[in-house]
Write a protein that holds these residues in place. Structure first.
Motif, PDB file in Angstrom:
ATOM      1  N   THR A   1      18.879 -23.825  -8.995  1.00 34.75           N
ATOM      2  CA  THR A   1      19.378 -25.203  -7.712  1.00 34.75           C
ATOM      3  C   THR A   1      19.005 -24.272  -5.801  1.00 34.75           C
ATOM      4  O   THR A   1      19.226 -23.651  -5.849  1.00 34.75           O
ATOM      5  N   LEU A   2      18.719 -25.839  -5.329  1.00 35.85           N
ATOM      6  CA  LEU A   2      18.571 -25.314  -4.478  1.00 35.85           C
ATOM      7  C   LEU A   2      19.686 -25.107  -2.846  1.00 35.85           C
ATOM      8  O   LEU A   2      20.443 -25.192  -3.505  1.00 35.85           O
ATOM      9  N   ARG A   3      19.355 -24.000  -1.961  1.00 35.70           N
ATOM     10  CA  ARG A   3      21.040 -23.402  -1.606  1.00 35.70           C
ATOM     11  C   ARG A   3      20.948 -25.405  -0.585  1.00 35.70           C
ATOM     12  O   ARG A   3      19.758 -25.398  -0.162  1.00 35.70           O
ATOM     13  N   TRP A   4      22.015 -25.599  -0.049  1.00 33.15           N
ATOM     14  CA  TRP A   4      21.833 -27.287   1.050  1.00 33.15           C
ATOM     15  C   TRP A   4      21.182 -26.567   2.134  1.00 33.15           C
ATOM     16  O   TRP A   4      20.681 -26.980   2.560  1.00 33.15           O
ATOM     17  N   GLU A   5      21.604 -25.222   2.792  1.00 35.06           N
ATOM     18  CA  GLU A   5      21.084 -25.090   3.865  1.00 35.06           C
ATOM     19  C   GLU A   5      19.213 -25.459   3.853  1.00 35.06           C
ATOM     20  O   GLU A   5      19.053 -25.776   4.526  1.00 35.06           O
ATOM     21  N   THR A   6      18.978 -25.077   2.554  1.00 37.09           N
ATOM     22  CA  THR A   6      17.307 -24.650   2.362  1.00 37.09           C
ATOM     23  C   THR A   6      16.710 -25.737   2.443  1.00 37.09           C
ATOM     24  O   THR A   6      15.797 -27.023   3.043  1.00 37.09           O
ATOM     25  N   PHE A   7      18.084 -26.988   1.472  1.00 37.81           N
ATOM     26  CA  PHE A   7      17.547 -28.110   1.058  1.00 37.81           C
ATOM     27  C   PHE A   7      17.505 -29.298   1.975  1.00 37.81           C
ATOM     28  O   PHE A   7      16.390 -30.069   2.932  1.00 37.81           O
ATOM     29  N   LEU A   8      18.336 -29.198   3.495  1.00 37.47           N
ATOM     30  CA  LEU A   8      18.345 -30.158   4.347  1.00 37.47           C
ATOM     31  C   LEU A   8      17.928 -29.285   5.351  1.00 37.47           C
ATOM     32  O   LEU A   8      16.516 -30.494   5.812  1.00 37.47           O
ATOM     33  N   ALA A   9      17.042 -28.209   5.335  1.00 41.00           N
ATOM     34  CA  ALA A   9      16.616 -27.476   6.394  1.00 41.00           C
ATOM     35  C   ALA A   9      14.492 -28.844   6.239  1.00 41.00           C
ATOM     36  O   ALA A   9      13.955 -28.651   7.100  1.00 41.00           O
ATOM     37  N   HIS A  10      14.788 -28.701   4.544  1.00 42.11           N
ATOM     38  CA  HIS A  10      13.293 -29.104   3.980  1.00 42.11           C
ATOM     39  C   HIS A  10      13.173 -30.998   4.980  1.00 42.11           C
ATOM     40  O   HIS A  10      12.001 -31.304   5.051  1.00 42.11           O
ATOM     41  N   VAL A  11      14.298 -31.037   4.798  1.00 45.58           N
ATOM     42  CA  VAL A  11      14.817 -32.640   4.754  1.00 45.58           C
ATOM     43  C   VAL A  11      14.455 -32.700   6.611  1.00 45.58           C
ATOM     44  O   VAL A  11      13.477 -33.467   6.794  1.00 45.58           O
TER      45      VAL A  11
ATOM     46  N   VAL B   1      11.350 -33.810  -1.130  1.00 47.11           N
ATOM     47  CA  VAL B   1      12.443 -32.272  -1.118  1.00 47.11           C
ATOM     48  C   VAL B   1      12.836 -33.108  -1.857  1.00 47.11           C
ATOM     49  O   VAL B   1      12.719 -31.703  -3.267  1.00 47.11           O
ATOM     50  N   VAL B   2      13.059 -33.250  -2.606  1.00 45.70           N
ATOM     51  CA  VAL B   2      13.759 -33.636  -4.191  1.00 45.70           C
ATOM     52  C   VAL B   2      12.502 -33.560  -5.054  1.00 45.70           C
ATOM     53  O   VAL B   2      12.691 -32.882  -6.110  1.00 45.70           O
ATOM     54  N   ALA B   3      11.325 -33.953  -5.065  1.00 50.94           N
ATOM     55  CA  ALA B   3      10.367 -34.009  -5.959  1.00 50.94           C
ATOM     56  C   ALA B   3      10.331 -32.048  -6.312  1.00 50.94           C
ATOM     57  O   ALA B   3       9.597 -31.936  -7.576  1.00 50.94           O
ATOM     58  N   ASP B   4      10.079 -31.794  -5.386  1.00 53.86           N
ATOM     59  CA  ASP B   4       9.509 -29.806  -5.427  1.00 53.86           C
ATOM     60  C   ASP B   4      10.543 -29.502  -5.874  1.00 53.86           C
ATOM     61  O   ASP B   4      10.290 -28.230  -6.629  1.00 53.86           O
ATOM     62  N   ALA B   5      12.022 -29.448  -5.438  1.00 55.37           N
ATOM     63  CA  ALA B   5      13.168 -28.995  -6.306  1.00 55.37           C
ATOM     64  C   ALA B   5      12.921 -29.734  -7.890  1.00 55.37           C
ATOM     65  O   ALA B   5      14.017 -28.329  -8.302  1.00 55.37           O
TER      66      ALA B   5
ATOM     67  N   MET C   1      10.042 -34.146 -12.895  1.00 55.72           N
ATOM     68  CA  MET C   1       9.597 -35.695 -11.555  1.00 55.72           C
ATOM     69  C   MET C   1       8.649 -36.828 -13.085  1.00 55.72           C
ATOM     70  O   MET C   1       9.291 -37.782 -12.733  1.00 55.72           O
ATOM     71  N   GLN C   2       8.320 -36.072 -13.824  1.00 56.89           N
ATOM     72  CA  GLN C   2       8.027 -37.117 -14.310  1.00 56.89           C
ATOM     73  C   GLN C   2       8.466 -37.831 -15.549  1.00 56.89           C
ATOM     74  O   GLN C   2       8.473 -39.616 -15.280  1.00 56.89           O
ATOM     75  N   ARG C   3       9.371 -37.285 -15.859  1.00 53.93           N
ATOM     76  CA  ARG C   3      10.734 -38.122 -16.616  1.00 53.93           C
ATOM     77  C   ARG C   3      12.298 -38.795 -16.377  1.00 53.93           C
ATOM     78  O   ARG C   3      11.511 -39.999 -16.175  1.00 53.93           O
ATOM     79  N   VAL C   4      11.891 -38.980 -14.403  1.00 54.63           N
ATOM     80  CA  VAL C   4      12.519 -39.510 -13.473  1.00 54.63           C
ATOM     81  C   VAL C   4      11.322 -40.282 -13.085  1.00 54.63           C
ATOM     82  O   VAL C   4      12.002 -41.458 -13.169  1.00 54.63           O
TER      83      VAL C   4
ATOM     84  N   LEU D   1       5.170 -42.865  -5.363  1.00 55.44           N
ATOM     85  CA  LEU D   1       4.445 -42.742  -3.747  1.00 55.44           C
ATOM     86  C   LEU D   1       5.821 -42.229  -2.991  1.00 55.44           C
ATOM     87  O   LEU D   1       5.408 -41.449  -2.131  1.00 55.44           O
ATOM     88  N   LEU D   2       6.905 -43.047  -2.867  1.00 54.28           N
ATOM     89  CA  LEU D   2       8.213 -42.616  -2.553  1.00 54.28           C
ATOM     90  C   LEU D   2       8.435 -40.271  -2.626  1.00 54.28           C
ATOM     91  O   LEU D   2       9.087 -40.167  -2.244  1.00 54.28           O
ATOM     92  N   PHE D   3       8.621 -40.672  -3.716  1.00 51.45           N
ATOM     93  CA  PHE D   3       8.240 -39.147  -3.687  1.00 51.45           C
ATOM     94  C   PHE D   3       7.063 -38.451  -3.576  1.00 51.45           C
ATOM     95  O   PHE D   3       7.232 -36.923  -3.826  1.00 51.45           O
ATOM     96  N   GLY D   4       6.104 -38.518  -3.032  1.00 54.63           N
ATOM     97  CA  GLY D   4       4.808 -37.744  -2.741  1.00 54.63           C
ATOM     98  C   GLY D   4       4.001 -38.199  -3.424  1.00 54.63           C
ATOM     99  O   GLY D   4       3.550 -36.008  -3.906  1.00 54.63           O
ATOM    100  N   ARG D   5       4.276 -37.883  -4.939  1.00 55.70           N
ATOM    101  CA  ARG D   5       4.372 -37.654  -6.198  1.00 55.70           C
ATOM    102  C   ARG D   5       2.688 -38.721  -6.750  1.00 55.70           C
ATOM    103  O   ARG D   5       3.253 -39.668  -7.570  1.00 55.70           O
ATOM    104  N   PRO D   6       1.973 -39.018  -5.861  1.00 56.73           N
ATOM    105  CA  PRO D   6       0.952 -40.458  -6.779  1.00 56.73           C
ATOM    106  C   PRO D   6       0.856 -40.177  -8.096  1.00 56.73           C
ATOM    107  O   PRO D   6      -0.214 -39.394  -8.052  1.00 56.73           O
ATOM    108  N   GLN D   7       0.800 -41.080  -8.810  1.00 55.78           N
ATOM    109  CA  GLN D   7       0.518 -41.139 -10.270  1.00 55.78           C
ATOM    110  C   GLN D   7      -0.837 -42.064 -10.271  1.00 55.78           C
ATOM    111  O   GLN D   7      -1.454 -42.776  -9.690  1.00 55.78           O
TER     112      GLN D   7
END
Length: 131
Positions: free
Chosen positions: A2-12, A100-104, A110-113, A123-129
């Protein structure tokens, strides 16, 4: 893990090039609420487990979508929920948060999602298939 709140928010904030953490937080809350409305079952729960608690709760307790939104309509819905947003700024918001969600999440989850979502979300997740 699990990402910490501060880390997640900093990445976003970094990816969205937001001036303040409040802008990043607003984008994260809107995008995750809309995403949560489109995911079900184990994938939604597993994804939530990798997010900071405040964001996990948003993902787990969304309004239910009447129908799945295409990637384009997802961006439009994001724009409608963020004051002053346009389709272009909303696309930026969505990309910042979902990358950031995809990285986490990791590749396997991510494939199942992505299997639960209409075409184009990769493409929205930055993971072109591959086609």
């Amino acid at each position: 893990m699990t990402l910490r709140w501060e880390t997640f928010l900093a990445h976003v904030q970094e990816r969205g090039e937001y001036e303040t953490s409040q802008e990043a937080d607003r984008a994260a809350r809107v995008v995750l609420a809309l995403l949560g409305a489109h995911l079900v079952g184990h994938e939604r729960a597993e994804l939530a487990a990798r997010l900071p608690e405040a964001y996990a709760l948003i993902l787990l307790n969304p309004l239910q979508a009447a129908e799945p939104l295409s990637a384009e309509r997802f961006v439009q819905a994001t724009a409608a929920w963020i004051e002053g947003a346009t389709a272009e700024t909303a696309k930026w918001d969505v990309g910042a948060v979902l990358s950031v969600v995809a990285d986490a999440s990791g590749e396997e989850l991510m494939q199942r999602v992505l299997l639960q979502l209409p075409p184009g979300y990769d493409l929205l997740f930055g993971r072109p298939q591959p086609a």
